[in-house]
Design a protein around this motif. Sequence first.
Motif, PDB file in Angstrom:
ATOM      1  N   THR A  94     -34.320 -78.868 -25.131  1.00 42.43           N
ATOM      2  CA  THR A  94     -34.247 -80.293 -25.496  1.00 42.43           C
ATOM      3  C   THR A  94     -35.370 -80.663 -26.439  1.00 42.43           C
ATOM      4  OG1 THR A  94     -33.248 -80.809 -23.358  1.00 42.43           O
ATOM      5  CG2 THR A  94     -34.230 -82.638 -24.572  1.00 42.43           C
ATOM      6  N   VAL A  95     -36.572 -80.197 -26.136  1.00 43.21           N
ATOM      7  CA  VAL A  95     -37.718 -80.494 -27.003  1.00 43.21           C
ATOM      8  C   VAL A  95     -37.507 -79.900 -28.386  1.00 43.21           C
ATOM      9  CG1 VAL A  95     -40.172 -80.009 -27.359  1.00 43.21           C
ATOM     10  CG2 VAL A  95     -39.369 -80.789 -25.146  1.00 43.21           C
ATOM     11  N   PHE A  96     -37.049 -78.655 -28.437  1.00 38.00           N
ATOM     12  CA  PHE A  96     -36.853 -78.011 -29.731  1.00 38.00           C
ATOM     13  C   PHE A  96     -35.776 -78.711 -30.556  1.00 38.00           C
ATOM     14  CE2 PHE A  96     -34.651 -75.043 -32.509  1.00 38.00           C
ATOM     15  CZ  PHE A  96     -35.702 -74.662 -33.330  1.00 38.00           C
ATOM     16  N   LEU A  97     -34.618 -78.962 -29.960  1.00 41.45           N
ATOM     17  CA  LEU A  97     -33.524 -79.586 -30.718  1.00 41.45           C
ATOM     18  C   LEU A  97     -33.846 -81.009 -31.145  1.00 41.45           C
ATOM     19  CD1 LEU A  97     -30.337 -78.310 -28.870  1.00 41.45           C
ATOM     20  CD2 LEU A  97     -31.133 -77.711 -31.146  1.00 41.45           C
ATOM     21  N   SER A  98     -34.419 -81.798 -30.257  1.00 43.60           N
ATOM     22  CA  SER A  98     -34.751 -83.168 -30.642  1.00 43.60           C
ATOM     23  C   SER A  98     -35.866 -83.184 -31.681  1.00 43.60           C
ATOM     24  CB  SER A  98     -35.136 -83.994 -29.415  1.00 43.60           C
ATOM     25  OG  SER A  98     -36.257 -83.441 -28.777  1.00 43.60           O
ATOM     26  N   GLY A  99     -36.825 -82.274 -31.574  1.00 42.32           N
ATOM     27  CA  GLY A  99     -37.876 -82.178 -32.587  1.00 42.32           C
ATOM     28  C   GLY A  99     -37.328 -81.737 -33.930  1.00 42.32           C
ATOM     29  N   PHE A 100     -36.396 -80.793 -33.894  1.00 43.95           N
ATOM     30  CA  PHE A 100     -35.780 -80.331 -35.140  1.00 43.95           C
ATOM     31  C   PHE A 100     -35.008 -81.469 -35.823  1.00 43.95           C
ATOM     32  CE2 PHE A 100     -32.148 -78.447 -37.391  1.00 43.95           C
ATOM     33  CZ  PHE A 100     -32.840 -77.696 -38.332  1.00 43.95           C
ATOM     34  N   LEU A 127     -39.990 -87.505 -27.741  1.00 44.93           N
ATOM     35  CA  LEU A 127     -41.169 -88.048 -27.081  1.00 44.93           C
ATOM     36  C   LEU A 127     -41.013 -88.026 -25.564  1.00 44.93           C
ATOM     37  CD1 LEU A 127     -43.907 -89.519 -27.546  1.00 44.93           C
ATOM     38  CD2 LEU A 127     -42.628 -91.625 -27.257  1.00 44.93           C
ATOM     39  N   ALA A 128     -39.875 -88.468 -25.071  1.00 48.96           N
ATOM     40  CA  ALA A 128     -39.648 -88.494 -23.620  1.00 48.96           C
ATOM     41  C   ALA A 128     -39.678 -87.089 -23.030  1.00 48.96           C
ATOM     42  CB  ALA A 128     -38.318 -89.175 -23.314  1.00 48.96           C
TER      43      ALA A 128
END
Length: 149
Positions: A94-100, A127-128
């Motif tokens: 989730t962190v990787f995809l949302s950051g990308f 962020l969440a």
Amino acid sequence: MKSMFLIGFFGGVLFLFEIFTGFYLFYQKYGFSIEKTLVYTHGNPDEMIRGKSFLGLIELHFPHFLVFFLSVFVISHIFYFFRIKKLHFYLAGTVFLSGFFNFLSPFLVLYNKNFAFLKVCSFSIFLASVVFMAVYLCFLTFLKIREKC
């Protein structure tokens, strides 16, 4: 062993401070609104705000891309000190995809204004999930320290 967990714990706290600083800067720049995102990217001649160019976005986002993902990579690898769960993989994904998508969206906004929603939404999810990851990691570290002492 105890010092390694203390380093991880305080590293998580500093990482949270970094994330909250990023939240404040995003709020000042984009304001979590689609209109401010469009003004920041395309500019507004009435307010004397220059729009961003493709090259300008590359110059701005490339160093941030490296630093953000290096930070997330390091923080997510601290999970290897604990029993691995499915939650760790879902959280890292989730962190990787949302950051990308957060880094990709300003380039998309240059060519289609409808992607402004993607910028606001992807940063909010990023962020969440990063805050959850850091808090969860601090919690796991605290439990591990308490277990060892």
